[in-house]
Write a protein that holds these residues in place. Structure first.
Motif, PDB file in Angstrom:
ATOM      1  N   PRO B 121     -13.317  26.488 -99.466  1.00  0.00           N
ATOM      2  CA  PRO B 121     -12.693  27.787 -99.199  1.00  0.00           C
ATOM      3  C   PRO B 121     -12.893  28.691-100.416  1.00  0.00           C
ATOM      4  N   GLN B 122     -12.957  29.983-100.176  1.00  0.00           N
ATOM      5  CA  GLN B 122     -13.163  30.886-101.304  1.00  0.00           C
ATOM      6  C   GLN B 122     -12.012  31.871-101.391  1.00  0.00           C
ATOM      7  N   ASP B 123     -11.622  32.146-102.623  1.00  0.00           N
ATOM      8  CA  ASP B 123     -10.571  33.117-102.851  1.00  0.00           C
ATOM      9  C   ASP B 123     -11.209  34.492-102.736  1.00  0.00           C
ATOM     10  N   TRP B 124     -11.414  34.936-101.472  1.00  0.00           N
ATOM     11  CA  TRP B 124     -12.272  36.108-101.254  1.00  0.00           C
ATOM     12  C   TRP B 124     -11.714  37.400-101.817  1.00  0.00           C
ATOM     13  N   MET B 182      -9.631  35.613 -74.429  1.00  0.00           N
ATOM     14  CA  MET B 182      -8.780  34.463 -74.736  1.00  0.00           C
ATOM     15  C   MET B 182      -8.647  34.253 -76.242  1.00  0.00           C
ATOM     16  N   LEU B 183      -9.739  34.501 -76.949  1.00  0.00           N
ATOM     17  CA  LEU B 183      -9.685  34.361 -78.406  1.00  0.00           C
ATOM     18  C   LEU B 183      -8.661  35.336 -78.986  1.00  0.00           C
ATOM     19  N   MET B 184      -8.663  36.560 -78.478  1.00  0.00           N
ATOM     20  CA  MET B 184      -7.728  37.553 -78.999  1.00  0.00           C
ATOM     21  C   MET B 184      -6.301  37.191 -78.642  1.00  0.00           C
ATOM     22  N   ARG B 185      -6.119  36.665 -77.423  1.00  0.00           N
ATOM     23  CA  ARG B 185      -4.759  36.294 -77.028  1.00  0.00           C
ATOM     24  C   ARG B 185      -4.227  35.201 -77.948  1.00  0.00           C
ATOM     25  N   GLU B 186      -5.093  34.258 -78.304  1.00  0.00           N
ATOM     26  CA  GLU B 186      -4.603  33.069 -79.011  1.00  0.00           C
ATOM     27  C   GLU B 186      -4.792  33.126 -80.525  1.00  0.00           C
ATOM     28  N   HIS B 187      -5.779  33.887 -80.988  1.00  0.00           N
ATOM     29  CA  HIS B 187      -6.065  33.849 -82.430  1.00  0.00           C
ATOM     30  C   HIS B 187      -6.231  35.236 -83.033  1.00  0.00           C
ATOM     31  N   ALA B 188      -5.426  36.178 -82.578  1.00  0.00           N
ATOM     32  CA  ALA B 188      -5.544  37.551 -83.087  1.00  0.00           C
ATOM     33  C   ALA B 188      -5.388  37.583 -84.604  1.00  0.00           C
ATOM     34  N   ASP B 189      -4.505  36.733 -85.117  1.00  0.00           N
ATOM     35  CA  ASP B 189      -4.266  36.742 -86.569  1.00  0.00           C
ATOM     36  C   ASP B 189      -5.535  36.366 -87.337  1.00  0.00           C
ATOM     37  N   GLU B 190      -6.262  35.367 -86.833  1.00  0.00           N
ATOM     38  CA  GLU B 190      -7.491  34.957 -87.523  1.00  0.00           C
ATOM     39  C   GLU B 190      -8.535  36.080 -87.467  1.00  0.00           C
ATOM     40  N   ILE B 191      -8.586  36.745 -86.318  1.00  0.00           N
ATOM     41  CA  ILE B 191      -9.531  37.854 -86.188  1.00  0.00           C
ATOM     42  C   ILE B 191      -9.201  38.936 -87.206  1.00  0.00           C
ATOM     43  N   VAL B 192      -7.921  39.271 -87.296  1.00  0.00           N
ATOM     44  CA  VAL B 192      -7.514  40.348 -88.203  1.00  0.00           C
ATOM     45  C   VAL B 192      -7.811  39.974 -89.644  1.00  0.00           C
ATOM     46  N   GLY B 194     -10.185  38.023 -90.628  1.00  0.00           N
ATOM     47  CA  GLY B 194     -11.639  38.161 -90.747  1.00  0.00           C
ATOM     48  C   GLY B 194     -12.041  39.611 -90.947  1.00  0.00           C
ATOM     49  N   ILE B 195     -11.365  40.500 -90.227  1.00  0.00           N
ATOM     50  CA  ILE B 195     -11.670  41.927 -90.346  1.00  0.00           C
ATOM     51  C   ILE B 195     -11.377  42.408 -91.771  1.00  0.00           C
ATOM     52  N   GLU B 196     -10.256  41.927 -92.330  1.00  0.00           N
ATOM     53  CA  GLU B 196      -9.913  42.323 -93.702  1.00  0.00           C
ATOM     54  C   GLU B 196     -11.032  41.918 -94.659  1.00  0.00           C
ATOM     55  N   ILE B 197     -11.586  40.724 -94.439  1.00  0.00           N
ATOM     56  CA  ILE B 197     -12.678  40.260 -95.301  1.00  0.00           C
ATOM     57  C   ILE B 197     -13.882  41.171 -95.142  1.00  0.00           C
ATOM     58  N   TYR B 280     -13.475  34.569 -91.069  1.00  0.00           N
ATOM     59  CA  TYR B 280     -12.206  34.082 -91.602  1.00  0.00           C
ATOM     60  C   TYR B 280     -12.282  32.582 -91.858  1.00  0.00           C
ATOM     61  N   ARG B 281     -12.782  31.852 -90.879  1.00  0.00           N
ATOM     62  CA  ARG B 281     -12.815  30.397 -91.024  1.00  0.00           C
ATOM     63  C   ARG B 281     -13.769  29.973 -92.148  1.00  0.00           C
ATOM     64  N   TYR B 282     -14.790  30.749 -92.345  1.00  0.00           N
ATOM     65  CA  TYR B 282     -15.738  30.398 -93.403  1.00  0.00           C
ATOM     66  C   TYR B 282     -15.128  30.609 -94.774  1.00  0.00           C
ATOM     67  N   PHE B 283     -14.548  31.772 -94.998  1.00  0.00           N
ATOM     68  CA  PHE B 283     -14.049  32.066 -96.343  1.00  0.00           C
ATOM     69  C   PHE B 283     -12.704  31.415 -96.631  1.00  0.00           C
ATOM     70  N   GLU B 284     -11.801  31.427 -95.649  1.00  0.00           N
ATOM     71  CA  GLU B 284     -10.461  30.907 -95.924  1.00  0.00           C
ATOM     72  C   GLU B 284     -10.387  29.396 -95.791  1.00  0.00           C
ATOM     73  N   LEU B 285     -11.132  28.836 -94.888  1.00  0.00           N
ATOM     74  CA  LEU B 285     -11.048  27.397 -94.644  1.00  0.00           C
ATOM     75  C   LEU B 285     -12.290  26.640 -95.118  1.00  0.00           C
ATOM     76  N   GLY B 286     -13.321  27.393 -95.467  1.00  0.00           N
ATOM     77  CA  GLY B 286     -14.543  26.743 -95.910  1.00  0.00           C
ATOM     78  C   GLY B 286     -15.322  26.095 -94.775  1.00  0.00           C
ATOM     79  N   GLU B 287     -15.091  26.564 -93.552  1.00  0.00           N
ATOM     80  CA  GLU B 287     -15.788  25.967 -92.399  1.00  0.00           C
ATOM     81  C   GLU B 287     -16.979  26.824 -91.997  1.00  0.00           C
ATOM     82  N   PRO B 288     -18.164  26.263 -92.024  1.00  0.00           N
ATOM     83  CA  PRO B 288     -19.307  27.011 -91.510  1.00  0.00           C
ATOM     84  C   PRO B 288     -19.219  27.150 -89.991  1.00  0.00           C
TER      85      PRO B 288
END
Ligand code: SF4
Ligand code: SF4
Lengths: 339, 607
Positions: B121-124, B182-192, B194-197, B280-288
């Protein structure tokens, strides 16, 4: 292989054409009421001729008959032509006109989609040039005729040219309002006094104006059904009103009013049913405006100055020639492009 | 619905259609998880650009998230192991592509442990922007809206870019597709997040999320997730194709991106919501990038969205949706407006797979036979680019490619709206694809012919130059000998070198050679001028070059000269076949060209 889209939401060509036919029905009813049932015979003759001609030509041209016959475009041509020629004309006149329209103006050019000219108008123009006397001999509206011909009498007259014993030809025919106006104007009468003649109604010719209104009604239905766009009728009627209005304001004694022009002759039929033929007309919105306005101006000039009482057919044919040019020069601005 | 009211002005675009959404079917259940499949087949080509370089060999044990193939060249995307296991094959397999051609894939047999490699994970927020952007090359993230353009390229402009506005594409305008919903319904926070990044990486000030009003739940959750941010959720009316990037930018900003410019040139960058989540998942969780949400719908028992590992074989997904119902004939990837028939059920899910539709004849009836165009202009009324589809059709059909280009064929986004409303059932978009591929092929052929010709001219010039040089040397030698001869009139000299008349002879030869060279150069130039028409002046060319030119000319003719007779049934049928063939050919050529880039050059010459 990529063959998307997989779904579609389009009325079939047949259903579009059927709606056009349906939209003509009020006009036909009014027509029967004004001129008698003879028109139904003419329409039937035209329809049968058109379908036979179309089928034969398709066969000769090695094209599938059934899908093209059931697109009903030939029927529209037949009906329009039947409605345009005098209702008590001899039976062979409509047959000749329809044959020419379908065989020459449509099929020899490649059939549906390929004809550059409006087939009905070509048929009409050919008849007008070849048989001017027959083509200008209109019956009087039943309300005005000294003698009213019954349905059977009309049929007999169409097929044999024989009138009931005690009836003279003059008693059942009459000049059309446009015709009458034109001849009276050359006799130096002014419009106001001419229009006092009984053949004139409040708007156009007596009787004829009701048919025109019925066409208008059918046209509005087509517009509501999104079969035609507003561009063509609006531009046609607008331009016709404008140009006749200008002449009328300058010299009301010599030129009839815009309202008279809108409700006389083939104006309404032209606005909603003739120039709206998609195949021979322009496709761009602006092109439609210019096209319709051009037809109106030419038709008016022929009415006012030309050798024929109504000029719609010639105007349409002339503007058909201009369609490729109009389309080319009226391309709308593409998204992301400067004009 | 009050919450949906927004006060941002919407800038409508021309045309558009309202196909039935069919989105409810696949949104009844939450996003499902799949059990690990027995194997994962990862095509190297899942994105736009170069094929990545394989970093593993058969038999290698890999961990989840481990790099399998790294970017090659600028535009390319990495591929990672979606789970832990063993690399069991690196070979050609059928991939989900309209061409149906096999392509190189890495096959992994999972060990069932789903064991992660080390994540970073990176402290973006506190890392240098350039560093973050550079590390994106390793993420494997591509545009998940279906375009699959490598995301790191979109960030190349850097942190101090001129991009001032981000437009996040949440429109999802195609029928049946609900993966973003469905992604927005369930994971809006992760999307947001990601947008900040993305916002930081591009130095953008403004963010607008464009979403169609047929997704009230997604709108609500987006609004909740964005309350404390400056991100604006812009609800746009449901109208296909508002999810097209240029159309969406116009909808929410009123900016019409010029046809020859990229959105970044007007300060706008567009991303899909799912791509933002991947960021988001790449930078915050380190998941490709290892998986995506896929809508499995159509003629299946229980349509649903699933989080699917890349490489998962399609039958595995179909099974999870309860299996295909009776009458299923094949599968479509994408939506019904722009999707394509999958060549086979046994294809893997890739980064591009937003939706799979099981097709039965009841669902999508085969189109009725096409009738002639009646010029009704319904197609023009709905074209979102404001093109004249009926004219383009006419030009494409008569192989009048120049005119087609003049009428901006290449601005056509192949959205299918025109075909959708055509009363004559004309497969308009297929004609456009055909015309585009033919034009591209023609341009390529022309380029190749010009190149060959240029090479030939070059060769001629070289020969001339060498001749001249030889003549010159000859003359110089003669001159030298003469001078020598004059200095020391040795008797032997006369035998070896031409004497005084030879001097003028040598000079004459030189002049003649130069004159000849000029003549020939002129001829070559003339030939080059005529080349556009009939490059027949290939007399001095070597055999191979001659053949090359001849072949290219032949190809050119093949494409351009067979003009059908308008209106004849035979010609029409012919044309249809030709179009189909051309499409296949173009695809094959494209695939071949791409494959050739990879390794084997000989494929490209096959047509
Ligand atoms: S919708 Fe079809 S028939 Fe109508 S103009 Fe367009 S291509 Fe021609
Ligand atoms: S496919 Fe092309 S021509 Fe047809 S509506 Fe879409 S953009 Fe316009």
């Amino acid at each position: 292989m990529n063959r998307s889209p997989y779904i579609s939401e389009a009325p079939s060509v047949s259903s579009i054409m059927l709606k056009v036919l349906l939209a003509l029905v009020p006009g036909i009813i009014a027509y029967v009421w004004v001129f008698g049932g003879g028109i139904l015979v003419t329409i039937t003759l035209a329809t049968v001729t058109a379908l036979l001609a179309e089928a034969t030509m398709l066969k000769l041209r090695n094209r599938p008959v059934q899908p093209f016959l059931t697109d009903y475009s030939a029927v529209i041509t037949a009906w329009l032509l039947a409605l345009a020629i005098p209702p008590l004309a001899p039976w062979w006149l409509i047959v000749v006109g329809t044959l020419f329209a379908i065989v020459v103006a449509k099929q020899l050019y490649g059939g549906l989609g390929y004809n550059p000219f409006n087939p009905a108008m070509i048929g009409y123009a050919v008849l007008l040039i070849s048989f001017p006397a027959l083509m200008t001999k209109w019956p009087a509206a039943l309300q005005l005729a000294q003698t009213k011909l019954g349905f059977a009498d009309q049929i007999q007259f169409i097929f044999s040219g024989v009138l009931p014993q005690d009836v003279k030809l003059d008693a059942v025919t009459s000049a059309t309002p446009l015709d009458y106006l034109k001849t009276q104007l050359t006799l130096k009468h002014d419009v106001a006094s001419i229009r006092e003649a009984p053949i004139f109604g409040a708007l156009g010719g007596k009787g004829g104006e009701y048919i025109a209104m019925a066409y208008l009604l059918g046209g509005l239905y087509l517009w509501q059904q999104k079969i035609i766009s507003w561009h063509l009728p609006t531009a046609f009627l607008g331009a016709l009103a404008l140009i006749s209005g200008v002449f009328w304001v300058i010299n009301p004694a010599h030129f009839a009013s815009p309202l008279f022009h809108l409700f006389s002759g083939a104006s309404m039929l032209c606005a909603f049913f003739i120039i709206t033929d998609p195949v021979s007309g322009p496709t761009t919105p602006k092109g439609k405006l210019y096209f319709a306005a051009g037809v109106a101006v030419i038709a008016y000039l022929i009415r006012a100055y030309g050798g024929y009482p109504d000029g719609v057919a010639f105007a349409v044919i002339f503007m058909n020639i201009c369609v490729p040019l109009l389309d080319m020069h009226t391309q709308p601005r593409v998204f992301g492009h400067e004009k | 619905m009050n919450a949906l009211v927004n006060f941002t002005k919407i800038f409508k675009f021309h045309g558009g259609v309202h196909p039935p959404g069919h989105k409810a079917e696949s949104t009844r259940l939450p996003i499902g998880q799949l059990p690990l499949p027995e194997k994962l087949v990862l095509p190297l080509r899942q994105h736009v650009g170069n094929i990545p370089k394989v970093k593993v060999t058969i038999g290698d044990k890999v961990l989840k998230g481990q790099l399998l193939a790294e970017t090659e060249g600028t535009v390319s995307a990495a591929i990672h192991a979606p789970t832990s296991g063993v690399v069991t094959a690196i070979d050609d397999a059928t991939i989900p592509h309209p061409s149906g051609l096999p392509d190189r894939c890495i096959t992994i047999t999972p060990d069932g442990k789903d064991e992660w490699a080390e994540r970073h994970p990176q402290d973006w927020r506190n890392t240098q922007c350039n560093e973050l952007i550079a590390s994106l090359r390793l993420s494997g993230i591509v545009g998940l809206g279906g375009a699959t353009f490598p995301t790191h390229i979109k960030f190349r402009v850097g942190c101090k870019s001129d991009v001032h506005t981000l437009v996040i594409n949440a429109a999802e305008c195609e029928p049946y597709i609900t993966c973003d919903d469905m992604l927005m319904r369930e994971h809006a926070d992760e999307i947001v997040k990601g947008i900040e990044i993305a916002k930081r990486l591009l130095g953008a000030e403004k963010v607008l999320i464009g979403i169609e009003d047929n997704k009230p739940e997604a709108i609500t959750s987006l609004q909740a997730a964005t309350t404390d941010t400056s991100i604006q959720v812009v609800v746009v009316p449901t109208l296909y194709p508002s999810g097209d990037a240029r159309r969406l930018v116009h909808l929410v900003l009123g900016t019409e991106i010029p046809y020859d410019k990229r959105s970044t040139e007007v300060g706008v960058q567009v991303f899909n919501v799912a791509t933002m989540r991947a960021l988001y998942r790449y930078f915050e969780l380190g998941e490709p990038s290892l998986s995506r949400i896929v809508t499995m719908t159509g003629n299946v028992q229980q349509p649903q969205n699933f989080e699917v590992l890349f490489g998962t074989p399609l039958p595995h997904l179909v099974k999870a949706a309860g299996g295909a119902k009776q009458g299923t004939t094949h599968y479509i990837m994408g939506g019904p407006m722009m999707g394509f028939d999958l060549p086979d059920e046994n294809v893997p899910i890739t980064k591009a797979a937003n939706c799979i539709i099981a097709v039965s004849p009841n669902l999508f009836a085969p189109p009725p036979p096409a009738m002639p165009c009646i010029r009704c202009a319904r197609c023009a009324d709905v074209c979102p680019v404001n093109l004249q589809p009926q004219e383009l059709y006419w030009f494409a059909k008569s192989d009048n490619f120049e005119k087609a280009s003049d009428y901006q064929l290449f601005d056509c986004i192949e959205c299918g709206a025109c075909s959708y409303v055509c009363p004559s059932n004309i497969p308009l978009v297929q004609y456009y694809r055909y015309a585009k591929s033919e034009i591209i092929a023609l341009d390529k052929a022309r380029e190749a012919a010009d190149l060959a010709r240029e090479r030939n001219e070059f060769r001629l010039a070289r020969i001339e130059r060498e001749k001249q040089e030889r003549a010159q040397k000859h003359a110089e030698r003669a001159q030298g000998a003469k001078q020598e001869g004059e200095k020391t009139p040795a008797p032997g000299a006369k035998q070896n070198v031409p004497s005084s008349p030879a001097t003028s002879g040598a000079e004459d030869a030189k002049k003649a050679a130069i004159a000849a060279a000029i003549e020939r150069a002129k001829a070559v130039k003339l030939a080059a001028q005529q080349a556009g028409e009939a490059p027949k002046n290939t007399e001095p060319a070597s055999a191979e070059i001659k053949q090359e030119i001849a072949e290219i000319d032949a190809r050119r003719k093949n494409v351009g000269l067979e003009r059908p007779v308008a209106g004849s049934a035979a010609a029409d049928a012919d044309k249809q076949a030709k179009i189909a063939a051309a499409i296949e050919r173009a695809k094959a050529a494209k695939a071949a060209a791409e494959a050739a880039k990879n390794a084997n050059d000989n494929l490209i010459t096959k047509e």
